[in-house]
Design a protein around this motif. Structure first.
Motif, short mmCIF file in Angstrom:
data_model
loop_
_atom_site.label_atom_id
_atom_site.label_comp_id
_atom_site.label_asym_id
_atom_site.label_seq_id
_atom_site.Cartn_x
_atom_site.Cartn_y
_atom_site.Cartn_z
N MET A 1 42.25 52.73 38.38
CA MET A 1 40.99 52.93 37.68
C MET A 1 39.84 52.57 38.62
N THR A 2 38.81 53.37 38.64
CA THR A 2 37.65 53.10 39.49
C THR A 2 36.68 52.20 38.75
N GLN A 3 35.73 51.68 39.53
CA GLN A 3 34.70 50.82 38.94
C GLN A 3 33.89 51.57 37.89
N GLU A 4 33.60 52.84 38.16
CA GLU A 4 32.82 53.65 37.21
C GLU A 4 33.57 53.83 35.89
N GLU A 5 34.89 53.94 35.95
CA GLU A 5 35.70 54.07 34.74
C GLU A 5 35.87 52.73 34.04
N LEU A 6 35.86 51.67 34.83
CA LEU A 6 36.09 50.33 34.29
C LEU A 6 34.89 49.78 33.52
N LEU A 7 33.70 50.00 34.04
CA LEU A 7 32.51 49.41 33.42
C LEU A 7 32.34 49.73 31.94
N PRO A 8 32.49 50.99 31.51
CA PRO A 8 32.35 51.25 30.06
C PRO A 8 33.37 50.46 29.23
N ASP A 15 40.27 44.26 26.23
CA ASP A 15 41.08 43.23 26.90
C ASP A 15 41.75 43.75 28.17
N ARG A 16 42.19 44.99 28.16
CA ARG A 16 42.83 45.57 29.35
C ARG A 16 41.82 45.67 30.49
N ALA A 17 40.58 45.93 30.15
CA ALA A 17 39.53 46.03 31.17
C ALA A 17 39.34 44.69 31.86
N PHE A 18 39.44 43.61 31.09
CA PHE A 18 39.31 42.28 31.70
C PHE A 18 40.41 42.08 32.74
N THR A 19 41.65 42.42 32.36
CA THR A 19 42.78 42.27 33.27
C THR A 19 42.59 43.13 34.51
N TYR A 22 39.90 41.62 36.69
CA TYR A 22 40.43 40.44 37.38
C TYR A 22 41.30 40.88 38.56
N ASP A 23 42.17 41.84 38.33
CA ASP A 23 43.04 42.33 39.41
C ASP A 23 42.24 42.93 40.56
N MET A 24 41.17 43.62 40.24
CA MET A 24 40.36 44.29 41.26
C MET A 24 39.54 43.32 42.10
N TYR A 25 39.03 42.26 41.48
CA TYR A 25 38.02 41.43 42.15
C TYR A 25 38.41 39.97 42.39
N SER A 26 39.49 39.50 41.81
CA SER A 26 39.78 38.07 41.89
C SER A 26 40.01 37.58 43.32
N LYS A 27 40.71 38.36 44.14
CA LYS A 27 41.00 37.90 45.51
C LYS A 27 39.73 37.74 46.33
N SER A 28 38.86 38.72 46.26
CA SER A 28 37.64 38.63 47.07
C SER A 28 36.71 37.53 46.55
#
Length: 176
Positions: A1-8, A15-19, A22-28
């Protein structure tokens, strides 16, 4: 999923969006936080607090003002800085047992040996005494420029200028 798809989905508090977020940005975000606090447990706590703030304050994000990643990165930085400035964190740092410092002494000796091995210290010794003092504080002892300013009792701007000039002098030595 891209950031553009995730934001809405985040705006909808899915709840899935939160996960996914987290997966996309937690490491950085974790690496930014860890570089400031230098403690794994504290970094993990701040990371969790950061994601809670992102989730709760998503309505304040404005796409026209900047990228989503920049926005969450600023939340992570600010949350970390708040933690570092907090009274509880400072008291905890003051109350550490001596066991916590044994590895620092070992690491310090290893760092000194590495620096001596690659010969940087010899080049630094060729600099003006003021440069030696500034580079020692900023690079070998890990002071911030503000801390060096306080330690040397000179203005912050002077530290920044002298640091830049000293680094340029060091570069010139290394070119030879």
């Amino acid at each position: 999923m891209t950031q553009e798809e995730l934001l809405p989905q985040i705006y909808k508090k899915d709840d899935r969006a939160f996960t996914l977020m987290y997966d996309m940005y937690s490491k950085s975000l974790y690496s930014v936080i860890y570089n400031l606090v230098r403690d794994q447990e504290e970094a993990e706590d701040v990371l969790q607090e950061t994601f809670v703030k992102i989730w709760k304050n998503i309505d304040s994000y404005n796409e026209s003002k900047g990228r989503f990643y920049t926005w969450i990165l600023n939340i992570a930085r600010n949350t970390t800085i708040d933690k570092l400035r907090s009274k509880g964190y400072n008291n905890k740092q003051k109350n550490l047992s001596s066991d916590n410092f044994v590895h620092l002494l070992d690491d310090s000796n290893k760092l000194t040996n590495k620096i001596d091995t690659i010969g940087i210290r010899e080049f630094v010794k060729k600099l003006k005494p003021k440069c030696i003092q500034i580079i020692d504080l900023l690079f070998f002892k890990g002071y911030t420029q503000q801390e060096a300013s306080d330690e040397l009792q000179i203005p912050l701007g002077t530290v920044k200028t002298q640091n830049r000039n000293c680094i340029n002098d060091l570069r010139n030595f290394l070119k030879v």
